[in-house]
Design a protein around this motif. Structure first.
Motif, PDB file in Angstrom:
ATOM      1  N   ALA A 178       0.812  -1.148   0.039  1.00 35.85           N
ATOM      2  CA  ALA A 178       0.007   0.036  -0.048  1.00 35.85           C
ATOM      3  C   ALA A 178       0.818   1.345   0.068  1.00 35.85           C
ATOM      4  O   ALA A 178       0.556   2.281  -0.666  1.00 35.85           O
ATOM      5  CB  ALA A 178      -0.908  -0.005   1.158  1.00 35.85           C
ATOM      6  N   SER A 179       1.855   1.136   0.714  1.00 30.17           N
ATOM      7  CA  SER A 179       2.929   2.494   0.937  1.00 30.17           C
ATOM      8  C   SER A 179       3.321   2.995  -0.431  1.00 30.17           C
ATOM      9  O   SER A 179       3.467   3.759  -1.150  1.00 30.17           O
ATOM     10  CB  SER A 179       3.976   2.271   1.806  1.00 30.17           C
ATOM     11  N   GLY A 180       3.668   1.660  -1.385  1.00 33.49           N
ATOM     12  CA  GLY A 180       4.141   1.896  -2.749  1.00 33.49           C
ATOM     13  C   GLY A 180       3.113   2.613  -3.698  1.00 33.49           C
ATOM     14  O   GLY A 180       3.588   3.442  -4.256  1.00 33.49           O
ATOM     15  N   ALA A 181       2.034   2.111  -3.579  1.00 35.31           N
ATOM     16  CA  ALA A 181       1.059   2.828  -4.309  1.00 35.31           C
ATOM     17  C   ALA A 181       0.893   4.082  -3.963  1.00 35.31           C
ATOM     18  O   ALA A 181       0.538   5.092  -4.731  1.00 35.31           O
ATOM     19  CB  ALA A 181      -0.296   1.933  -4.093  1.00 35.31           C
ATOM     20  N   ALA A 182       0.771   4.392  -2.742  1.00 37.16           N
ATOM     21  CA  ALA A 182       0.466   5.840  -2.191  1.00 37.16           C
ATOM     22  C   ALA A 182       1.753   6.569  -2.840  1.00 37.16           C
ATOM     23  O   ALA A 182       1.379   7.977  -2.917  1.00 37.16           O
ATOM     24  CB  ALA A 182       0.540   5.744  -0.624  1.00 37.16           C
ATOM     25  N   MET A 183       3.075   6.338  -2.663  1.00 35.87           N
ATOM     26  CA  MET A 183       4.067   6.997  -2.964  1.00 35.87           C
ATOM     27  C   MET A 183       4.087   7.249  -4.345  1.00 35.87           C
ATOM     28  O   MET A 183       4.550   8.560  -4.983  1.00 35.87           O
ATOM     29  CB  MET A 183       5.498   6.271  -2.857  1.00 35.87           C
TER      30      MET A 183
END
Length: 290
Positions: free
Chosen positions: A68-73
C-alpha cells in the motif's frame, strides 16, 4: 523567465513516518508528547516533486514495493506532476524513513532502503538534452553506471555523505552538499563544480575548490528542515541549467529552500521557479538603488 527544462531524477522513494517532539531524545531516552505523521518522502522523490512543482518537465526513475505504501508514493509523485512510468513496482517493502523532529525543526533520520536497493536503469535511454539528478540513497554502483551512461548534464547530491568513485566526481557537472558533507568528502575540493549549503548562513558555488559565488540565506524560524535540502537541489539544478548566473541561481535556490523549511512535509507545494527568479531580480534591483 519561462522555464523550459527536462529533468530526470534517479533516486530513492520512501514512506516517511515522522514523530515531532519538543526535543530530540538522547541515547536510551524516551521523550513523550509527540505527534505522528505519515507522508511521502525519499531524497529522490522529494527532489522530483519539487522540480515538477517548480515547472520542470520531470520524470522519476526509482522503485517501490508492491504494498500500500508503494501505491501511495507513486500517487503522490503523480499528483506533484512527476512522470512515474519508470518507477518500478518490485517484490520488496517500500523504502521507509523514520524521522524525529524537534521544536526548532532539527531532525534525526533512520532510513530502511527496502525497494530502493532494486532501482535499475538497464532499459533506460538517456537523452542529450535532459539533465539527470541523483543522490546517494541508491547504490554507488548504480551512480557509477549513471556517470557512464548519462549524455546530458549530470548532477549529484552527495547525501548522505559517502566517498564517491573518482569517475563520478570527474563526470559530474555539479555536486551539491551541505557543509558537513563537504567536510567529510575531501575529494570534492578538486571537483569542477560544487554547491555547498551552510544552513542559516547561505550557500556557495565553488569551481575547482575556489568560491565563485555566494548568496545569503533568507531568515526563517524552521518548522522542519527535512525537505529543505532536496528543494534547494531541485531549484539550483533547474536554475543553473536554465542559464541563470551562479549568484542569482544560488539566491533563487535559497529562497525555495527557505519556503520548504516553513512546511512540515518533505514534499511541500511551491510556486513556479519564475516567481522566485522575479523576486530575486526585484531584491537585487532594490539593493542596488541609491
Amino acid at each position: 523567465m519561462t522555464i523550459d527544462f527536462d529533468l530526470t531524477v534517479v533516486g530513492s522513494i520512501n514512506a516517511d513516518i515522522t514523530a515531532t517532539t519538543r526535543r530530540l531524545p538522547a541515547a536510551g531516552e524516551t521523550v513523550g508528547g509527540g505527534r505522528l505523521a505519515r507522508s511521502p518522502g525519499g531524497k529522490g522523490a522529494n527532489q522530483a516533486a519539487a522540480a515538477a512543482r517548480l515547472g520542470a518537465r520531470t520524470t522519476m526513475i526509482g522503485a517501490v514495493g508492491s504494498d500500500a505504501s508503494g501505491a501511495a508514493m507513486r500517487e503522490a509523485l503523480t499528483r506533484a506532476g512527476v512522470g512515474v512510468d519508470d518507477v518500478a513496482v518490485v517484490e520488496a517493502e517500500t523504502g521507509t524513513a523514520l524521522i524525529m523532529i524537534d521544536g526548532n525543526g532539527e531532525n534525526q533520520i533512520a532510513v530502511c532502503e527496502g525497494a530502493n536497493a532494486r532501482v535499475r536503469i538497464d532499459d533506460i535511454e538517456f537523452r542529450a538534452h535532459e539533465t539527470v539528478l541523483t543522490q546517494l540513497e541508491i547504490s554507488l554502483d548504480l551512480i557509477t553506471e549513471l556517470a557512464r551512461r548519462v549524455k546530458g548534464q549530470f548532477v549529484v547530491n552527495a547525501a548522505p555523505a559517502l566517498p564517491l568513485p573518482a569517475e563520478v566526481v570527474d563526470r559530474a557537472d555539479l555536486i551539491i552538499v551541505n557543509e558537513t558533507e563537504y567536510a567529510l568528502l575531501p575529494q570534492l575540493k578538486t571537483a569542477k563544480a560544487v554547491a555547498v549549503t551552510y544552513g542559516a548562513k547561505g550557500s556557495a558555488l565553488l569551481e575547482n575548490g575556489r568560491q565563485v559565488a555566494f548568496a545569503e540565506a533568507l531568515p526563517r524560524q524552521p518548522v522542519s528542515t527535512v525537505g529543505a535540502g532536496d528543494a534547494f537541489c531541485a531549484a539550483l539544478t533547474i536554475a543553473l541549467g536554465s542559464g541563470l548566473d551562479p549568484q542569482t541561481a544560488l539566491g533563487v535556490a535559497n529562497a525555495v529552500g527557505a519556503e520548504a523549511v516553513m512546511d512540515s512535509a518533505a514534499q511541500p507545494e511551491f510556486r513556479r521557479l519564475d516567481h522566485y527568479i522575479a523576486a530575486a531580480d526585484t531584491s537585487t534591483t532594490t539593493e542596488n538603488t541609491p
